[in-house]
Design a protein around this motif. Sequence first.
Motif, mmCIF file in Angstrom:
data_model
loop_
_atom_site.group_PDB
_atom_site.id
_atom_site.type_symbol
_atom_site.label_atom_id
_atom_site.label_comp_id
_atom_site.label_asym_id
_atom_site.label_seq_id
_atom_site.Cartn_x
_atom_site.Cartn_y
_atom_site.Cartn_z
ATOM 1 N N ALA A 28 0.819 -1.216 0.000
ATOM 2 C CA ALA A 28 0.000 0.000 0.000
ATOM 3 C C ALA A 28 0.846 1.257 0.000
ATOM 4 O O ALA A 28 1.930 1.296 0.582
ATOM 5 C CB ALA A 28 -0.910 0.016 1.226
ATOM 6 N N VAL A 29 0.324 2.277 -0.659
ATOM 7 C CA VAL A 29 0.808 3.649 -0.484
ATOM 8 C C VAL A 29 -0.428 4.545 -0.364
ATOM 9 O O VAL A 29 -1.532 4.144 -0.739
ATOM 10 C CB VAL A 29 1.674 4.153 -1.662
ATOM 11 C CG1 VAL A 29 3.007 3.443 -1.716
ATOM 12 C CG2 VAL A 29 0.933 4.018 -2.979
ATOM 13 N N SER A 30 -0.221 5.732 0.156
ATOM 14 C CA SER A 30 -1.319 6.693 0.254
ATOM 15 C C SER A 30 -1.091 7.818 -0.737
ATOM 16 O O SER A 30 0.050 8.178 -1.024
ATOM 17 C CB SER A 30 -1.379 7.284 1.661
ATOM 18 O OG SER A 30 -1.635 6.266 2.597
ATOM 19 N N GLY A 79 -4.276 11.235 1.600
ATOM 20 C CA GLY A 79 -4.352 10.205 2.631
ATOM 21 C C GLY A 79 -5.204 9.010 2.247
ATOM 22 O O GLY A 79 -5.588 8.218 3.098
ATOM 23 N N ARG A 80 -5.489 8.893 0.951
ATOM 24 C CA ARG A 80 -6.285 7.746 0.502
ATOM 25 C C ARG A 80 -5.356 6.603 0.126
ATOM 26 O O ARG A 80 -4.483 6.778 -0.741
ATOM 27 C CB ARG A 80 -7.141 8.139 -0.697
ATOM 28 C CG ARG A 80 -8.132 9.246 -0.375
ATOM 29 C CD ARG A 80 -9.002 9.604 -1.563
ATOM 30 N NE ARG A 80 -8.224 10.002 -2.729
ATOM 31 C CZ ARG A 80 -8.758 10.537 -3.830
ATOM 32 N NH1 ARG A 80 -10.057 10.709 -3.911
ATOM 33 N NH2 ARG A 80 -7.988 10.876 -4.846
ATOM 34 N N PRO A 81 -5.517 5.452 0.762
ATOM 35 C CA PRO A 81 -4.592 4.348 0.471
ATOM 36 C C PRO A 81 -4.957 3.591 -0.807
ATOM 37 O O PRO A 81 -6.112 3.598 -1.237
ATOM 38 C CB PRO A 81 -4.764 3.438 1.691
ATOM 39 C CG PRO A 81 -6.151 3.696 2.174
ATOM 40 C CD PRO A 81 -6.485 5.134 1.820
ATOM 41 N N TYR A 82 -3.952 2.993 -1.392
ATOM 42 C CA TYR A 82 -4.077 2.053 -2.505
ATOM 43 C C TYR A 82 -3.404 0.763 -2.085
ATOM 44 O O TYR A 82 -2.303 0.817 -1.536
ATOM 45 C CB TYR A 82 -3.317 2.545 -3.739
ATOM 46 C CG TYR A 82 -3.878 3.765 -4.368
ATOM 47 C CD1 TYR A 82 -3.740 5.000 -3.764
ATOM 48 C CD2 TYR A 82 -4.559 3.685 -5.578
ATOM 49 C CE1 TYR A 82 -4.275 6.124 -4.344
ATOM 50 C CE2 TYR A 82 -5.090 4.812 -6.168
ATOM 51 C CZ TYR A 82 -4.952 6.032 -5.544
ATOM 52 O OH TYR A 82 -5.493 7.139 -6.107
ATOM 53 N N VAL A 83 -4.006 -0.352 -2.399
ATOM 54 C CA VAL A 83 -3.432 -1.658 -2.068
ATOM 55 C C VAL A 83 -3.386 -2.502 -3.332
ATOM 56 O O VAL A 83 -4.420 -2.703 -3.976
ATOM 57 C CB VAL A 83 -4.276 -2.400 -1.008
ATOM 58 C CG1 VAL A 83 -3.595 -3.700 -0.612
ATOM 59 C CG2 VAL A 83 -4.516 -1.520 0.201
ATOM 60 N N PRO A 111 5.951 6.256 2.298
ATOM 61 C CA PRO A 111 5.878 5.210 3.324
ATOM 62 C C PRO A 111 4.914 4.120 2.876
ATOM 63 O O PRO A 111 3.893 4.413 2.251
ATOM 64 C CB PRO A 111 5.356 5.934 4.565
ATOM 65 C CG PRO A 111 4.845 7.252 4.113
ATOM 66 C CD PRO A 111 5.448 7.547 2.781
ATOM 67 N N THR A 112 5.279 2.900 3.182
ATOM 68 C CA THR A 112 4.459 1.782 2.715
ATOM 69 C C THR A 112 4.213 0.773 3.818
ATOM 70 O O THR A 112 4.886 0.783 4.859
ATOM 71 C CB THR A 112 5.123 1.089 1.502
ATOM 72 O OG1 THR A 112 4.198 0.162 0.919
ATOM 73 C CG2 THR A 112 6.376 0.323 1.908
#
Lengths: 218, 218
Positions: B41-43, B47-51, B82-83
Amino acid sequence: MALPSPGSTDRTRVRRLGEKAVTDRDVLHRVLDAALVAHVAVSDDQGRPYVLPVAYARDGDRVLIHGSTGSRLFRSLAAGAPTCLTVTLLDGLVVARSAFESSMNYRSAMVFGVCEVLDGDAKTTALDTLTDHLLPGRRAELRAHKAKELAATLVLALPLDETSVKISAGHPDDDADDLDTPIWAGTVPLGETFYDPIPAPDLRFELPVPEYVRTWRR
Amino acid sequence: MALPSPGSTDRTRVRRLGEKAVTDRDVLHRVLDAALVAHVAVSDDQGRPYVLPVAYARDGDRVLIHGSTGSRLFRSLAAGAPTCLTVTLLDGLVVARSAFESSMNYRSAMVFGVCEVLDGDAKTTALDTLTDHLLPGRRAELRAHKAKELAATLVLALPLDETSVKISAGHPDDDADDLDTPIWAGTVPLGETFYDPIPAPDLRFELPVPEYVRTWRR
């Protein structure tokens, strides 16, 4: 070619491996119905993401999840944190003639959005839907939820409004240059196996394994 | 009981299901070595995460991943986002006497941090390590990477500095009140099955399936 899916936005338009994008909502549903566990992320206030495995169920055009009221993830989701819920089914290894073209066959669905907290009858019904998804047939045998169990559980619904599906299937797609190399290429299919149920050691009754447990498959 | 793992910080201290926390670094390594795909994941800047699912390999005290230079995820990771990289192995369904106690058996590892971009020999070596993890034995048969392939690939290393492992195993842990209910309880073990390899339809040589492909297992 990248095609936006029905619920797509700029965020969900597939930019890489566009030929693997699938737009059919039925395909999204099938992927979500085929798995047991999703990976769900939230970010902290410094933009650092967290990803945790969570059991889930699709219920029409939303995904249901549940967790402890003590869980940071679930408290954050319940407070309205934007999330991404990703489901991946690994279908095989693609053994190409180069490392570069070697890859995996998989089906993956992503759902973006904000969860709604379910309460009252909607909460109880959603918990039953989760049980039905995870082990169809079980619900009829279970006692009702206790008040303290409901109080300790957060039940959340994530709408399938902003979604993305990718499916990678088939054989290696090697460079023409590599086809004359005498090296084996192909795929190794992978799948989940359900082994024989194991009765709990503290069973106090001579009970056969129920039909719905014996025949449970994805 | 929640125990900090060797690389733990406040973020990785297990707060829920603390009895499932495992501190042994060897256990972390074993979980990472047992799977093929991680969820990374990253944001975004809101602040919206992606996975996304990503193939990976453990290399000592770091995890290696690789992806296209055109991938938003990999570009973001390479830029220092950050991940969280999470690996989950689903081991079974826990069929308890109540919905509340029903759960999954699983092994899950989380790695938090910032990736380092690998270049030059470190990049090539890391790609070979990835191939070795995904299909041991394959590397010796493959041609060298082409310059254009290397140029199109980002190879990243995520150190195992801030990590968390959770293992849930065993039978249902039902309330004493529920043990006198005549309802079956137990577990249904799950595992990954590797099916017979399928040769690519465009194979130009009569080649047997290599031993390392036929016997490949996790």
